[in-house]
Design an enzyme around this catalytic site. Structure first.
Site, PDB file in Angstrom:
ATOM      1  N   SER A   1      25.322  26.892  38.971  1.00  0.00           N
ATOM      2  CA  SER A   1      26.350  27.933  39.052  1.00  0.00           C
ATOM      3  C   SER A   1      26.785  28.363  37.665  1.00  0.00           C
ATOM      4  O   SER A   1      26.798  27.555  36.714  1.00  0.00           O
ATOM      5  CB  SER A   1      27.559  27.395  39.833  1.00  0.00           C
ATOM      6  OG  SER A   1      28.677  28.235  39.672  1.00  0.00           O
TER       7      SER A   1
ATOM      8  N   TYR B   1      34.339  21.715  41.630  1.00  0.00           N
ATOM      9  CA  TYR B   1      33.034  22.222  42.055  1.00  0.00           C
ATOM     10  C   TYR B   1      32.151  22.486  40.838  1.00  0.00           C
ATOM     11  O   TYR B   1      31.000  22.037  40.775  1.00  0.00           O
ATOM     12  CB  TYR B   1      33.221  23.503  42.865  1.00  0.00           C
ATOM     13  CG  TYR B   1      31.960  24.313  43.035  1.00  0.00           C
ATOM     14  CD1 TYR B   1      30.978  23.924  43.935  1.00  0.00           C
ATOM     15  CD2 TYR B   1      31.740  25.471  42.274  1.00  0.00           C
ATOM     16  CE1 TYR B   1      29.813  24.659  44.084  1.00  0.00           C
ATOM     17  CE2 TYR B   1      30.577  26.205  42.422  1.00  0.00           C
ATOM     18  CZ  TYR B   1      29.610  25.796  43.319  1.00  0.00           C
ATOM     19  OH  TYR B   1      28.456  26.519  43.454  1.00  0.00           O
TER      20      TYR B   1
ATOM     21  N   LYS C   1      28.499  20.631  39.407  1.00  0.00           N
ATOM     22  CA  LYS C   1      27.268  21.337  39.026  1.00  0.00           C
ATOM     23  C   LYS C   1      26.860  20.966  37.598  1.00  0.00           C
ATOM     24  O   LYS C   1      25.679  20.731  37.321  1.00  0.00           O
ATOM     25  CB  LYS C   1      27.468  22.848  39.147  1.00  0.00           C
ATOM     26  CG  LYS C   1      27.637  23.349  40.571  1.00  0.00           C
ATOM     27  CD  LYS C   1      26.391  23.141  41.409  1.00  0.00           C
ATOM     28  CE  LYS C   1      26.495  23.803  42.768  1.00  0.00           C
ATOM     29  NZ  LYS C   1      25.303  23.590  43.615  1.00  0.00           N
TER      30      LYS C   1
END
Length: 375
Positions: free
Chosen positions: A149, A177, A181
């Site tokens: 991402s 989040y 990643k």
């Protein structure tokens, strides 16, 4: 025929990538999809089979497995964190030649939620990757495309500069989040280096940093189907357009941009899906290319929140109701990709425009106003 393991393949990006894989004219792929269906629906697989003209895709009685009549699309309901269950999939297909490569989508993905339940995000996203990599190594599948991402870049030092793969990552990430990643990128990097140090058969790895996917398959049969309130702008706009929600809230109109709203790099989900096939080709199907590759997948073009709302209104044929709200903590002014490396090194670039994104999204939303099987 190359057999590809696709984790999280029932989700928004995963299911569209299945279409790109199964429609590829340069290489014939078969895919084995594993998904625990925690935030997705296996109905997407029926739509994939329909679009790709695969005959007789059926699920067994309890919905835990499925396959079409030619074995091009297989499904196993498996949680990637469950090592015995995932091992059973590797065992099952070992006798059929195993897997040429894996595309790893599986994980939790809501930025806001990750701030509320961080331990769950670390457990699931990192644990799933750890389990998958161990089994891939054991079963001699050393070629992986990872769904990363643009959030790994955090808050850019120069908000108006396009982000490059060589820019700093990991330091100013604003949510759990994004940190998962980034951590997985570091795991893949360390693991790749360790193989060369120990003179083992090296891995081929492609890390794909997504910007803002939008749109749907042009048939209208597949699209984004979020549970609850959408986390991303465009599915929320589409739900307002179809009457499921009263209006869109624009979070801040005092940014240093032409219309005062934040600018992001949006790309069509089918362009993003094609990027995964390009990454597999770049890894040469797991033959010989042992580099660790990092690519931005974006267009390099920015659209403001108001641009997106107005473009969706054009597709719908009427204005989208919206109101101005306060800024959200952590939002930046501009976030755009420099996609040069993807074009130069793996021959990929986005070909679909903003009208395509909005028209395809509206077609999906009107044909499926409540998403997959939610009537």
């Amino acid at each position: 025929m190359q057999r590809i393991l696709v984790t999280g393949g029932c989700g928004y990006i995963g299911s569209h990538t299945l279409v790109s894989l199964l429609s590829s004219t340069s290489t014939t792929y078969s895919v084995v999809v594993i998904d625990n269906l925690a935030n997705s629906s296996c109905e997407s697989l029926h739509r994939v089979a329909d679009i790709c003209s695969l005959s007789n895709f059926t699920l067994n009685a309890d919905g835990t497995a499925g396959q079409d009549s030619n074995g091009r699309l297989s499904f196993r309901k498996v949680d990637c964190c469950n090592e015995p269950a995932l091992r059973a999939v590797f065992d099952e297909f070992k006798s059929q030649g195993g897997f040429s490569a894996a595309i790893h989508f599986a994980g939790l993905k809501a930025v806001g939620e990750s701030k509320l339940i961080p331990l769950k995000y670390y457990e699931v996203n990192i644990g799933a990757t750890w389990t998958l990599l161990n089994l891939m190594e054991e079963y001699d599948c050393r070629h992986i495309v990872f769904s990363s991402s643009a959030t790994v870049y955090g808050v850019a030092k120069d908000e108006k500069a396009k982000l490059k793969e060589s820019d700093e990552v990991g330091v100013t990430i604003t949510n759990c989040y994004g940190r998962t990643k980034y951590m997985i990128e570091q795991i893949l990097t360390d693991f790749h280096v360790s193989q060369s140090l120990e003179n083992k058969k090296e891995w081929s790895i492609a890390i794909l940093r997504y910007f803002n996917p939008a749109g749907a398959h042009p048939s209208g049969k597949m699209g984004e189907d979020p549970d609850g309130v959408p986390n991303n702008l465009m599915p929320f706009v589409a739900q307002v357009a179809v009457g499921r929600r009263p209006h869109v809230t624009i979070f801040g109109n005092d940014y240093d941009t032409p219309d005062g709203t934040g600018i992001r790099d949006y790309l069509h989900v089918m362009d993003l899906a094609d990027g995964h096939v390009a990454a597999l080709r770049h890894l040469d199907g797991g033959k010989g290319n042992t580099k660790l590759n990092v690519f931005n997948l974006g267009t390099g073009t920015g659209y403001s929140v108001i641009d997106m709302i107005e473009a969706m209104g054009k597709a719908v044929g009427k204005p989208i109701p919206n109101v101005i709200g306060p800024r959200r903590p952590g939002d930046v002014t501009i976030y755009m990709a420099d996609p040069t490396r993807a074009k130069e090194e793996m021959g990929w670039e986005a070909t679909r425009n903003l009208d395509d994104m909005c028209n395809d999204l509206w077609r999906w939303q009107t044909l499926n106003p409540n998403g997959y099987l939610k009537e």
